[in-house]
Write a protein that holds these residues in place. Structure first.
Motif, PDB file in Angstrom:
ATOM      1  N   ILE A  40      23.737  -5.003 -17.117  1.00 56.04           N
ATOM      2  CA  ILE A  40      24.358  -5.613 -15.936  1.00 56.04           C
ATOM      3  C   ILE A  40      23.799  -7.018 -15.702  1.00 56.04           C
ATOM      4  N   PHE A  41      22.492  -7.173 -15.967  1.00 55.36           N
ATOM      5  CA  PHE A  41      21.878  -8.497 -15.827  1.00 55.36           C
ATOM      6  C   PHE A  41      22.507  -9.483 -16.806  1.00 55.36           C
ATOM      7  N   VAL A  42      22.687  -9.052 -18.072  1.00 52.82           N
ATOM      8  CA  VAL A  42      23.310  -9.926 -19.075  1.00 52.82           C
ATOM      9  C   VAL A  42      24.751 -10.258 -18.672  1.00 52.82           C
ATOM     10  N   GLU A  43      25.451  -9.264 -18.149  1.00 51.72           N
ATOM     11  CA  GLU A  43      26.838  -9.484 -17.726  1.00 51.72           C
ATOM     12  C   GLU A  43      26.914 -10.505 -16.593  1.00 51.72           C
ATOM     13  N   LYS A  44      26.029 -10.349 -15.631  1.00 52.05           N
ATOM     14  CA  LYS A  44      26.026 -11.305 -14.505  1.00 52.05           C
ATOM     15  C   LYS A  44      25.619 -12.709 -14.970  1.00 52.05           C
ATOM     16  N   LYS A  45      24.668 -12.740 -15.882  1.00 50.64           N
ATOM     17  CA  LYS A  45      24.234 -14.044 -16.402  1.00 50.64           C
ATOM     18  C   LYS A  45      25.378 -14.728 -17.161  1.00 50.64           C
ATOM     19  N   GLN A  46      26.142 -13.950 -17.902  1.00 49.42           N
ATOM     20  CA  GLN A  46      27.290 -14.492 -18.629  1.00 49.42           C
ATOM     21  C   GLN A  46      28.373 -14.962 -17.657  1.00 49.42           C
ATOM     22  N   ALA A  47      28.567 -14.187 -16.586  1.00 48.56           N
ATOM     23  CA  ALA A  47      29.544 -14.583 -15.576  1.00 48.56           C
ATOM     24  C   ALA A  47      29.122 -15.899 -14.910  1.00 48.56           C
ATOM     25  N   ALA A  48      27.815 -16.037 -14.654  1.00 51.72           N
ATOM     26  CA  ALA A  48      27.321 -17.282 -14.060  1.00 51.72           C
ATOM     27  C   ALA A  48      27.512 -18.456 -15.019  1.00 51.72           C
ATOM     28  N   LEU A  49      27.283 -18.200 -16.321  1.00 48.35           N
ATOM     29  CA  LEU A  49      27.480 -19.248 -17.318  1.00 48.35           C
ATOM     30  C   LEU A  49      28.944 -19.679 -17.374  1.00 48.35           C
ATOM     31  N   ILE A  50      29.837 -18.743 -17.243  1.00 45.16           N
ATOM     32  CA  ILE A  50      31.270 -19.052 -17.226  1.00 45.16           C
ATOM     33  C   ILE A  50      31.612 -19.900 -16.001  1.00 45.16           C
ATOM     34  N   SER A  51      31.051 -19.518 -14.871  1.00 41.80           N
ATOM     35  CA  SER A  51      31.305 -20.292 -13.643  1.00 41.80           C
ATOM     36  C   SER A  51      30.785 -21.722 -13.790  1.00 41.80           C
ATOM     37  N   GLU A  52      29.604 -21.872 -14.373  1.00 42.89           N
ATOM     38  CA  GLU A  52      29.042 -23.214 -14.575  1.00 42.89           C
ATOM     39  C   GLU A  52      29.908 -24.026 -15.529  1.00 42.89           C
ATOM     40  N   THR A  53      30.381 -23.380 -16.584  1.00 41.02           N
ATOM     41  CA  THR A  53      31.209 -24.090 -17.566  1.00 41.02           C
ATOM     42  C   THR A  53      32.542 -24.490 -16.954  1.00 41.02           C
ATOM     43  N   LYS A  54      33.124 -23.586 -16.163  1.00 41.38           N
ATOM     44  CA  LYS A  54      34.366 -23.931 -15.467  1.00 41.38           C
ATOM     45  C   LYS A  54      34.151 -25.118 -14.540  1.00 41.38           C
ATOM     46  N   ALA A  55      33.017 -25.139 -13.876  1.00 37.44           N
ATOM     47  CA  ALA A  55      32.716 -26.260 -12.976  1.00 37.44           C
ATOM     48  C   ALA A  55      32.609 -27.571 -13.751  1.00 37.44           C
ATOM     49  N   LEU A  56      31.998 -27.509 -14.969  1.00 37.55           N
ATOM     50  CA  LEU A  56      31.885 -28.705 -15.805  1.00 37.55           C
ATOM     51  C   LEU A  56      33.255 -29.167 -16.303  1.00 37.55           C
ATOM     52  N   VAL A  57      34.089 -28.192 -16.660  1.00 37.96           N
ATOM     53  CA  VAL A  57      35.445 -28.533 -17.106  1.00 37.96           C
ATOM     54  C   VAL A  57      36.201 -29.247 -15.987  1.00 37.96           C
TER      55      VAL A  57
END
Length: 223
Positions: free
Chosen positions: A51-68
């Protein structure tokens, strides 16, 4: 070879018999419960990490979307300002982030699938544990009944009923003998009493003649 095989079989049978005697079914069930509890704890820890890895991946996606989004705004602003070089740089970074975002989202879906598998496996393990706990109660009850019956059987065997039966038979024979002796004594006592009665009423000729002579003498004396 046949002798050695038989010796091996006998030895293994004795060892297994000793192990069967040592094994306590209730203790075995408790040990299985502890092992399953440990497996559940391991599963919960694995699920927590997942679950920690999943949340971390979700956060990474959010950060990448923000950069896009940020590079998209920068590119539009540079185009509006006529700064083509800056616009190209912003678009290039946007495209790189888009590719990263796609990769991150694919990884995220894979991670979510693994998380779901862990959840299902853990639920199955918990369900199995609950069923085992319920079954353990039933088996413990059955084991207690079986142990009680075994103790009763041992107590019954220790009474040595065959010896008791033989003792009862001997006592019965003695009583029959005593009754026979009494019965035999009764049968012999009756004729003897009759004989004694007959003898007591018997009068000899000598006594009879003396009594007659005595009565004759008394008659003459009276005359």
């Amino acid at each position: 070879m046949g002798i050695f095989k038989r010796l091996k079989t006998i030895t293994m049978a004795e060892i297994n018999g000793l192990l069967d005697g040592i094994e306590d079914p209730i203790a075995m069930l408790n040990e299985y419960s502890r092992e399953m509890e440990q497996e559940i704890v391991k599963g919960q820890k694995s699920l927590a990490r997942q679950i920690f890895v999943e949340k971390k991946q979700a956060a990474l996606i959010s950060e990448t979307k923000a950069l896009v989004d940020k590079r998209t705004r920068q590119a539009k602003l540079a185009i509006e300002q006529g700064d083509e070089a800056m616009a190209k740089l912003a678009v290039q970074e946007k495209l790189n982030h888009d590719r990263q975002l796609q990769l991150y989202e694919e990884q995220y879906e894979s991670i979510k699938g693994q998380t779901q598998i862990l959840i299902e496996k853990l639920d199955e393990l918990k369900e199995t544990y609950n069923q085992m706990q319920q079954k353990k109660i039933l088996l413990a009850s059955r084991a207690n009944v079986a142990q009680s019956m075994k103790q009763i059987q041992k107590a019954t065997v220790s009474f040595q009923t065959d010896d008791i039966a033989r003792g009862v038979a001997r006592a019965e024979e003695r009583i029959l003998m005593m009754e026979a002796v009494v019965q035999a004594g009764t049968q012999f006592a009756t004729p003897l009493a009759q004989f004694e009665a007959a003898n007591s009423s018997f009068v000899s000729d000598e006594e009879l003649n003396k009594e007659i002579e005595k009565l004759k003498y008394e008659k003459v004396a009276v005359l």
